[in-house]
Design an enzyme around this catalytic site. Structure first.
Site, PDB file in Angstrom:
ATOM      1  N   ASN A 192     -35.347  56.375 -37.590  1.00 31.96           N
ATOM      2  CA  ASN A 192     -35.421  57.490 -38.499  1.00 31.96           C
ATOM      3  C   ASN A 192     -34.389  58.163 -39.102  1.00 31.96           C
ATOM      4  OD1 ASN A 192     -38.432  57.040 -38.082  1.00 31.96           O
ATOM      5  ND2 ASN A 192     -38.150  58.303 -36.218  1.00 31.96           N
ATOM      6  N   ARG A 193     -33.167  57.618 -38.948  1.00 29.51           N
ATOM      7  CA  ARG A 193     -31.845  58.193 -39.535  1.00 29.51           C
ATOM      8  C   ARG A 193     -31.291  59.349 -39.028  1.00 29.51           C
ATOM      9  NH1 ARG A 193     -32.070  53.652 -40.886  1.00 29.51           N
ATOM     10  NH2 ARG A 193     -32.003  52.811 -43.039  1.00 29.51           N
ATOM     11  N   LEU A 194     -31.846  59.444 -37.581  1.00 27.60           N
ATOM     12  CA  LEU A 194     -31.430  60.780 -36.860  1.00 27.60           C
ATOM     13  C   LEU A 194     -30.403  60.283 -35.909  1.00 27.60           C
ATOM     14  CD1 LEU A 194     -34.730  62.715 -35.922  1.00 27.60           C
ATOM     15  CD2 LEU A 194     -33.068  62.947 -37.824  1.00 27.60           C
TER      16      LEU A 194
END
Ligand SMILES: Cc1cc2nc3c(=O)[nH]c(=O)nc-3n(C[C@H](O)[C@H](O)[C@H](O)COP(=O)(O)O)c2cc1C
Length: 216
Positions: A192-194
């Protein structure tokens, strides 16, 4: 066939980086990550890094070089001191090195200051290279405009004859740069692009490192 770049999408799931698992010493952390690249396999030149310099024209320029040595003092690569990057670094030693290791979904970004390594260090490394690479360094006025490929091949042939039974001397304009790190960022891809990012910044005393987590 049309390339649908917006469909290139990947979820990074292989690992995480949390504060408790970070080494307090960024060089040790780099070492661990470097070994991991070798362990996971599938990356041909784990030591290939991008180096960015600020040229005399004011523009940044990035290109790949090979990391040949690193320790607490910094990161060493070899090049022609009169190449575009060589001149840029001698004029403005502030530089940035970066690694992308797709097999471990990791990136490392090192900002630092470059200096020439001592002559004997360049001599030793040059002497350890295969003869073909040594002659290549002699032949190439790296980054200069040349008329055609033939110029290089003729020069190589001539030098092969000249040094058939002799050791090839290191050209004085060829040698190593040591990049002393000021900051080192470790980036671990996450879902999630985290992504996880930790920035090590050298303290004013130059002896220890401040560690901060950055937003992805
Ligand atoms: C995988 C790879 C490794 C390279 N390793 C080096 C190197 O260690 N030293 C070097 O001077 N150039 C190396 N090069 C070539 C540089 O990327 C660059 O073309 C050359 O140094 C001239 O750059 P400049 O004109 O910006 O100075 C490598 C290129 C690739 C693709």
């Amino acid at each position: 066939m049309e390339n649908k770049l917006h469909d290139y999408r990947k979820s990074y799931e292989k690992a995480s980086l949390i504060r408790e698992n970070l080494n307090e010493n960024p060089i040790q952390q780099f070492r661990t990550w470097f070994y991991d690249v070798e362990k996971f396999g599938g990356v041909d030149e784990a030591n290939a890094m991008t180096i960015s310099t600020i040229g005399e024209d004011g523009f940044p320029k990035s290109r790949i070089v090979l990391l040949k040595f690193y320790d607490e003092n910094g990161f060493v690569f070899y090049t022609n001191y009169e190449s575009e990057k060589g001149k840029a670094l001698l004029n403005n030693p502030n530089t940035c090195l970066s690694f992308f290791w797709p097999n471990t979904e990791r990136q490392v970004i090192i900002k630092g200051v470059a200096e020439k390594v001592p002559e004997h260090v360049s001599d030793n490394y040059f002497a350890s290279r295969p003869k073909g690479s040594q002659l290549g360094a002699l032949v190439s006025n790296q980054s200069n405009v040349i008329k055609n490929r033939q110029v290089l091949e003729e020069e190589l042939n001539a030098l092969e004859k000249k040094y058939a039974n002799e050791e090839v001397p290191r050209p004085k304009n060829w040698g190593g740069f040591l990049v002393r790190p000021e900051s080192i960022e470790f980036w671990q891809g996450r879902p999630n692009r985290l992504h996880d990012r930790f920035l090590f910044t050298k303290s004013d005393s130059g002896y220890d490192w401040k560690i901060e987590r950055l937003a992805p």
